[in-house]
Each structure stands twice: as C-alpha cells, then as structure tokens.
Write an enzyme that holds these catalytic residues in place. Structure first.
Site, PDB file in Angstrom:
ATOM      1  N   GLY A 176       2.831  -0.798   4.164  1.00  0.00           N
ATOM      2  CA  GLY A 176       2.165  -1.615   3.168  1.00  0.00           C
ATOM      3  C   GLY A 176       2.489  -3.078   3.315  1.00  0.00           C
ATOM      4  CE1 TYR A 190      -5.303   2.246   3.620  1.00  0.00           C
ATOM      5  CE2 TYR A 190      -6.020   0.343   2.360  1.00  0.00           C
ATOM      6  CZ  TYR A 190      -5.039   1.241   2.722  1.00  0.00           C
ATOM      7  OH  TYR A 190      -3.784   1.133   2.173  1.00  0.00           O
ATOM      8  CB  SER A 246      -0.964   0.001   1.193  1.00  0.00           C
ATOM      9  OG  SER A 246      -2.039  -0.881   0.953  1.00  0.00           O
ATOM     10  CB  ALA A 257     -24.509  -1.532   7.606  1.00  0.00           C
ATOM     11  CG  ASN A 264      -6.763  -2.182  -1.448  1.00  0.00           C
ATOM     12  OD1 ASN A 264      -5.787  -1.525  -1.137  1.00  0.00           O
ATOM     13  ND2 ASN A 264      -7.111  -3.285  -0.804  1.00  0.00           N
TER      14      ASN A 264
END
Length: 411
Positions: A349, A205, A99, A158, A207
């Site tokens: 990362g 977060y 990352s 959720a 990707n």
C-alpha cells in the site's frame, strides 16, 4: 468537490492496479546520517540491516522492517525519523498503511459472510439501495475489483485517456490535504462517471469498491467501521497500535514523517505531509498500523484464525486477469516475488510519502512487513528501481533463506 488532478506518474499498468507513484517511486535526496537500529530475537541479521541501509542510500528517508521465518523474528530500521533530525525511525513506529486497509475490509466482510449476514454473490444494491447500483454488482465483485465502477482517485477510459478523480496529487492536494470527504460523497462522485465495464466482465483496481465495502459493513452491523474493526480484529488479536482514523489528521505514538515535493509556479517546494485528513481515500487506504500489528494480523489471517477454511480459500483464489483474490494478491503482479519461487500472498500500500509491504507464506508462518518513508511527488519516479530492488532482497531473505539474494527485481 474539485476534480482537478495530476496524471499518474507511474507506468500505466501499475496505475491501473491502483498504484500511485507513492507505491513504487522514491525520490533521491540528502538524508542526515543516523544510527541504524535493530531489535533481534536472539540473533543478528546484518544482511537484513544492510538492505535497509541500501534503501536509505538510494533515497529513502527512513525504513523499518520486520521479518519472521525459520531463523526467528527480527526487526530493524535505518535512515531518519524526520528530515533535519538524526533520530532513527522506531523499529515499530506507526505509519499510514495505504491499500493494506483493503485486506482488513475484505476480512471483515468475509466474516459477515461466514455469519450469514452478507451474501458473497448477492447484489450490493440490496444493502445499499441509496446509490442506485447496478444489481449485477455483488459483494464478491467489490472485493475482487470486478464491479466495473470508476476509481474515484482517477482512471483510464476505454481509449486509454486519463479521466481525473478527486484531488490527490500536486499543489492542490498539499494545500487542501485537510479537506473532509464523506465516503458517500466519494461513491457518488465515482458513479457519476459511469462504469468502466459491465459487472464481472473484466478486472480494474478501483478504490471505490472498498469504500462501498466499508459502507456495507457499517450498514449490516449498525456500527462504524472503526468500532467494528476493533470488535472483529484489533481487540481479539491484541493489535493496540492499529487505528481507522476516519477524519482525524493525527498519527499518535512514535512515527516517521512523510514528505511531498510539488511545483509552486515554477518553484519546487517540499511539504511535511505526515498530518493529513485521510478521508480522501477512506476505505481505499486510510488505516494506521505498525510492522508488529501487520505481522500479527496477516499471520493470523493466513493461519486460519480469522476466517473459516472455505472462505480463506475464496479469498486466496485469484482472478485470472490480474491474480487478485478477495482483498489480497495471490500472484506476484504487480510487485516482485521471491526469486526462489516460494509461494506468497500479499497486499502492499501507499499514501503520499509512505509505502507499506505486507507479505506472508500461505500458512502465515513466514512474514515480511515494512514501512518506507520518502519524499513523494515531483521526481519520485526516479527511484522506482531502488524501491523494487530493496523489496526483492527483503523477499529473498525472508522466503528463500537468502538463496536468491543476488537475483534481479521482477519486471
């Protein structure tokens, strides 16, 4: 494209930060002894070398680190380059950075903002209309993970239920690690899952945000990401060992190996996963670099050499939910911070078997860059404490001049 995937092996809050067990968990194993190596700049740093060796004793197969602070620059390594070999890792070998790729993409995107080619708060749908994105999603939201798009490597709904993403763990991943994914395919897979929240309403977060940002760069410039990376950053800074491999499985030049342990119908097997097609993660973390190149990049970025001052301020302004700026962390979560309270910015990362550290002081004068290799997969979480402790000690030696070296890792 199969959607079968293992559930996260790291604590939930870390997984939601996009961190697989590869980032924070290390598997203990027997490592053949090797001579530790160091490349000091006119001085010895036995305390740093000892930290690297502690990491190897705790289960890492190899580690290389580079520190620059008021005492000068030092680089060293410990462990082995490859299981079954006695050769130590290079002090500047190449590795998959995971990352950390996001900080490069954010920097390139903000440079386009500085040139007036991209609007930070303009709808991304104007540049990438083919995906039917919510027009409320802006460039800023992609870079700060506030768009609400589903994370294509897996996410929670959720109610806290795990929703699988593409194959990125277990035997299925090992068997299919040379599969090619087009970035557009990853985006469409994620969008088909529906949003996690309304654009700008929360932080998560994902990707997918950085695959979209990568496609945005390509659309605006008319060049591939690799070409634009070379033009904007690598060539000007002389970063000759850094690449965006695209679909290539190779790592050229000296490099340490990464491993993955998995369950094969009740039998534990370990595979060398150094070679893999990184298109499965794409803009989320496919780049290859060295500790020297990462130091060069992050120092230049924090020192104001890559972005105008106002955009650097934007980059380092944290989201109040998680402390994430635009492509970097500006507060400690979810990794340790220097125990002396010294301010830092960072982005770490991971890719299966590789973990990367990239830290700097806000002015870029002090830096810590490191790569750790290990056996990922089944049982890796048993060494999370060792990883965190090693990171904590390296941070204290880099940014606190060793004043807090005995402090406990941040939890």
């Amino acid at each position: 494209m199969s959607t079968k995937n293992d559930k996260p092996r790291a604590p939930r809050f870390l997984w939601q930060a996009g961190l697989t067990a590869a980032a924070l968990t290390l598997l203990a194993g027997t490592v053949a002894p090797a001579a530790a190596t160091a490349a000091p700049s006119g001085h010895n740093r036995p305390e740093l070398q000892a930290i690297l060796q502690e990491g190897v004793d705790g289960g890492l197969t190899g580690v290389q680190a580079r520190v620059r602070n008021e005492r000068g620059e030092w680089a060293g390594s410990a462990g082995v380059r490859e299981l079954g070999s006695a050769a130590a890792p290079s002090t500047n070998g190449r590795f998959r950075v995971g990352s950390v790729t996001k900080t490069f993409i954010a920097t390139m995107t903000l440079r386009l903002v500085a040139q007036g080619k991209v609007g930070l708060d303009d709808p991304v749908a104007d540049q990438l209309p083919e995906f039917g994105l919510d027009r409320r999603i802006t460039t800023r939201m992609l870079l700060q993970h506030t768009s609400g798009v589903f994370n294509f490597t897996g996410d929670f709904d959720a109610e806290g239920k795990w929703v699988p993403g593409i194959v990125s763990a277990g035997k299925d991943w090992v068997d299919n690690r040379f599969t090619t994914y087009e970035p557009q395919e990853l985006v469409r897979f994620a969008l088909a899952k529906g949003p996690r929240f309304e654009p700008g309403a929360d932080w998560r977060y994902a990707n997918t945000n950085y695959v979209l940002a990568r496609l945005l760069i390509e659309r605006v410039t008319g060049h591939t990401f690799a070409e634009e990376l070379e033009r904007q950053i690598l060539r000007p800074l002389g970063m000759h060992a850094t690449t965006a491999p695209g679909f290539s499985a190779q790592i050229t030049g000296p490099h340490a190996h990464a491993y993955y342990q998995y369950d094969d119908n009740g039998t534990l097997r370990t595979a060398d996963v150094t070679l893999q097609n990184p298109s499965w993660i794409s803009g989320g973390g496919d780049m290859i670099s060295t500790t020297q190149d990462l130091q060069t990049f992050f120092s230049a970025l924090m020192g104001g050499k890559l972005l105008p001052a106002p955009l650097l301020v934007e980059m380092r302004t944290p989201n109040p939910v998680a402390g994430y700026g635009l492509g970097l962390w500006t507060t400690p979560f979810p990794f340790p911070a220097p125990s002396c309270g010294a301010p830092i910015v960072h982005h770490n990362g991971s890719v299966q078997g590789y973990a990367t550290l990239m830290y700097a002081s806000p002015d870029g004068s002090k830096t810590l860059t490191a790569s750790m290799t290990y056996v990922d997969g089944v049982g890796a979480e048993t060494k999370a404490a060792a990883f965190m402790t090693a990171t904590q000690k390296l941070l204290n030696e880099t940014f606190c001049a060793g004043r807090a070296e005995a402090a406990q890792p941040t939890r």
